[in-house]
Structures are given as C-alpha cells and as structure tokens.
Design an enzyme around this catalytic site. Structure first.
Site, PDB file in Angstrom:
ATOM      1  N   LYS A  34     -14.558   0.041   1.799  1.00 46.07           N
ATOM      2  CA  LYS A  34     -15.607   1.025   2.106  1.00 46.07           C
ATOM      3  C   LYS A  34     -16.972   0.350   2.129  1.00 46.07           C
ATOM      4  O   LYS A  34     -17.822   0.656   2.971  1.00 46.07           O
ATOM      5  CB  LYS A  34     -15.598   2.138   1.062  1.00 46.07           C
ATOM      6  CG  LYS A  34     -14.316   2.929   1.000  1.00 46.07           C
ATOM      7  CD  LYS A  34     -14.206   3.920   2.121  1.00 46.07           C
ATOM      8  CE  LYS A  34     -12.946   4.765   1.970  1.00 46.07           C
ATOM      9  NZ  LYS A  34     -12.830   5.802   3.010  1.00 46.07           N
ATOM     10  N   GLU A  76     -15.919   8.251  -4.416  1.00 45.64           N
ATOM     11  CA  GLU A  76     -14.759   7.952  -3.563  1.00 45.64           C
ATOM     12  C   GLU A  76     -13.463   8.136  -4.348  1.00 45.64           C
ATOM     13  O   GLU A  76     -13.326   7.650  -5.478  1.00 45.64           O
ATOM     14  CB  GLU A  76     -14.864   6.489  -3.091  1.00 45.64           C
ATOM     15  CG  GLU A  76     -13.850   6.113  -2.056  1.00 45.64           C
ATOM     16  CD  GLU A  76     -14.191   6.677  -0.689  1.00 45.64           C
ATOM     17  OE1 GLU A  76     -13.304   7.280  -0.070  1.00 45.64           O
ATOM     18  OE2 GLU A  76     -15.328   6.497  -0.246  1.00 45.64           O
ATOM     19  N   ASP A  77     -12.512   8.855  -3.732  1.00 47.23           N
ATOM     20  CA  ASP A  77     -11.138   8.929  -4.253  1.00 47.23           C
ATOM     21  C   ASP A  77     -11.075   9.356  -5.714  1.00 47.23           C
ATOM     22  O   ASP A  77     -10.373   8.753  -6.530  1.00 47.23           O
ATOM     23  CB  ASP A  77     -10.431   7.580  -4.064  1.00 47.23           C
ATOM     24  CG  ASP A  77     -10.239   7.248  -2.582  1.00 47.23           C
ATOM     25  OD1 ASP A  77     -10.392   8.154  -1.753  1.00 47.23           O
ATOM     26  OD2 ASP A  77      -9.927   6.092  -2.270  1.00 47.23           O
ATOM     27  N   ASP A 102     -14.543  11.978   0.224  1.00 48.57           N
ATOM     28  CA  ASP A 102     -13.349  12.796   0.458  1.00 48.57           C
ATOM     29  C   ASP A 102     -13.717  14.223   0.838  1.00 48.57           C
ATOM     30  O   ASP A 102     -12.970  14.893   1.549  1.00 48.57           O
ATOM     31  CB  ASP A 102     -12.462  12.816  -0.793  1.00 48.57           C
ATOM     32  CG  ASP A 102     -12.029  11.415  -1.187  1.00 48.57           C
ATOM     33  OD1 ASP A 102     -11.897  10.574  -0.289  1.00 48.57           O
ATOM     34  OD2 ASP A 102     -11.834  11.158  -2.381  1.00 48.57           O
ATOM     35  N   ASN A 223      -2.210  11.339   4.946  1.00 53.03           N
ATOM     36  CA  ASN A 223      -2.302   9.891   5.042  1.00 53.03           C
ATOM     37  C   ASN A 223      -1.271   9.252   4.114  1.00 53.03           C
ATOM     38  O   ASN A 223      -1.204   9.609   2.939  1.00 53.03           O
ATOM     39  CB  ASN A 223      -3.722   9.475   4.611  1.00 53.03           C
ATOM     40  CG  ASN A 223      -4.075   8.081   5.034  1.00 53.03           C
ATOM     41  OD1 ASN A 223      -3.225   7.228   5.204  1.00 53.03           O
ATOM     42  ND2 ASN A 223      -5.366   7.829   5.172  1.00 53.03           N
TER      43      ASN A 223
END
Length: 245
Positions: A34, A76-77, A102, A223
């Site tokens: 990222k 993130e995540d 996200d 995904n």
C-alpha cells in the site's frame, strides 16, 4: 518539514485481504505494498506500521502519540466493528485526515463504477434497487455513501440473509430495506438493478442474476474469488460486471 506529505499505513492484521486475522507480522507485506502505491500514484511518502495489539484503546492511543510526525493516517485491514470505533475516535482527537481504506476506498471506487455503469444502462440512482451482500466495514461504508448520493432502495444482506427491521444489525436496518423485505440473498436479488458483493466466494448463481432487472450491474468483489465469475454473470444476462477489491 515533510509532515504535509507523510502518511502512515497502519494495521493490526485482523482483516487482511481474503486472509482474515493473520496478525501484524504476516500483514506487513500488504502494508508495504500500500505504501508503494501511495508513492507511485500520488508521490506521497507513506510507510507501514503494524501494531501488535487488538485493543481499541491501545491502537487509538498509539496512533495519537505518533500523529505529530504525520500528515495523514491510512487505517488498513482492521476488522469490523472495531474499525468504526477506531476511525471515529481518531477523527475526534486528531486534526489530520483519517482514512480507512476498507471503508472509504472501497466505497468511493464502487460509487465511481456505478456512476459510469449507469451511463451505459441509462438508469438513475434514485430509481435503483441495490443489493449489498456483506455488512462489514466495506459493505456498511458503501451503503452509507450510496444513500448520501441519492440511492433510496438498498437491501443489505449478511450470512443470515436480508437485514430487516427485526434483525440484529439495528443501525443498518434503520437506514436500508424501505419495503422491509425478508428472506435470503436470492430473494433480495429478484428485481434488483445492482448487486454489490463484499462477502464470500461463489454464492451468487446464474439463476439469481437472471432474476434481476434488465441491464443489471454486478460488482462481485469478494477477494480473491468473487461471488460469481464475470463470464457466468454475463451469460446470465448482466450488462456490466466488475470484480476485485
């Protein structure tokens, strides 16, 4: 200083891509990737920070303490529902942008795709029936952005089926499903114009796509394996299909 152009990509490794809770160390390569994207496409100096804690208070406190060095925070995540509280508390405490990829990244891209797809099918946002499968961070953010953009009829589904007024997820039930539909995902997709999947692989069949309105639009974004593969959706009558988050 370079503070204005410095972003931290921060994760606790609890909701990584399609891998789930793999921990901070295993999530590090994703955060590094990222950071490369920030530099490549925006010339932003980003660097990865993975935190070895799942405690919301510790995560918020740590980010607040390192924030003087940063021009922005990219969460993130981080798994739901913790991610919502972390983001909200950071926005209240910090005077720099706080972005949860996200949530906001996925929602912005989906809305952009829908706006372009509607030009092809000649439909308007306010007349659509939209089905979103997956009520986590991405699905919730997509739902809220679509509502703010003019969509009036969104039916949210999770692993238990359609989210309705008597369902457990009260907040989503209050702002979606105006006709209080009940039943399974296949029920929700009947007469729908758009399907948005941020959920699980191979859960949408050709028959479900065929039950949608003419010129249907599908964003199957589970995904790494989508809810339905593009060739199957197109064969079933969909006009526009997108995959991948």
């Amino acid at each position: 200083t370079r503070k204005w152009n410095t972003v931290a990509v921060i994760s606790d490794g609890t909701a990584v891509l399609g891998l789930g809770d793999i921990g901070p160390l295993a999530s590090l390569p994703v955060m590094e990737g990222k950071s490369i994207l920030f530099k490549e496409f925006g010339d932003v100096d980003a660097f990865p920070i993975v935190l070895d804690t799942k405690d919301v208070d510790e995560i918020v406190d740590t980010i607040v303490k390192i924030s003087p060095s940063l021009g922005g925070i990219n969460l993130e995540d981080i798994s739901a529902p913790r991610c919502f509280e972390i983001e909200q508390r950071l926005k209240e405490k910090l005077d720099i942008p706080v972005f949860h990829d996200d949530q906001h990244g996925t929602a912005i891209v989906v809305l952009s795709g829908i706006i372009n797809a509607l030009k092809i099918v000649n439909k308007k946002l306010e007349n659509l029936k939209v089905v979103i499968n997956g009520a986590g961070s991405a699905g919730t953010a997509i739902c809220k952005l679509l509502l703010s953009s003019g969509v009036k009829n969104i039916v949210m589904c999770d692993i238990n089926g359609i989210i309705h007024k008597e369902a457990a997820l009260k907040e989503l039930a209050q702002i979606t499903n105006p006709n209080n539909e009940t039943g399974s995902l296949s029920t929700a997709m009947k007469g729908a114009d758009i399907f948005i999947g941020v959920s699980a692989p191979n859960i949408v069949s050709k028959e479900m796509v065929s039950s949608m309105n003419k010129d249907s639009i599908l964003f199957a974004m589970a995904n790494p394996t989508p809810e339905i593969f593009p060739e199957d959706a197109l064969e079933a009558g969909a006009l526009v299909v997108g995959t991948g988050r």
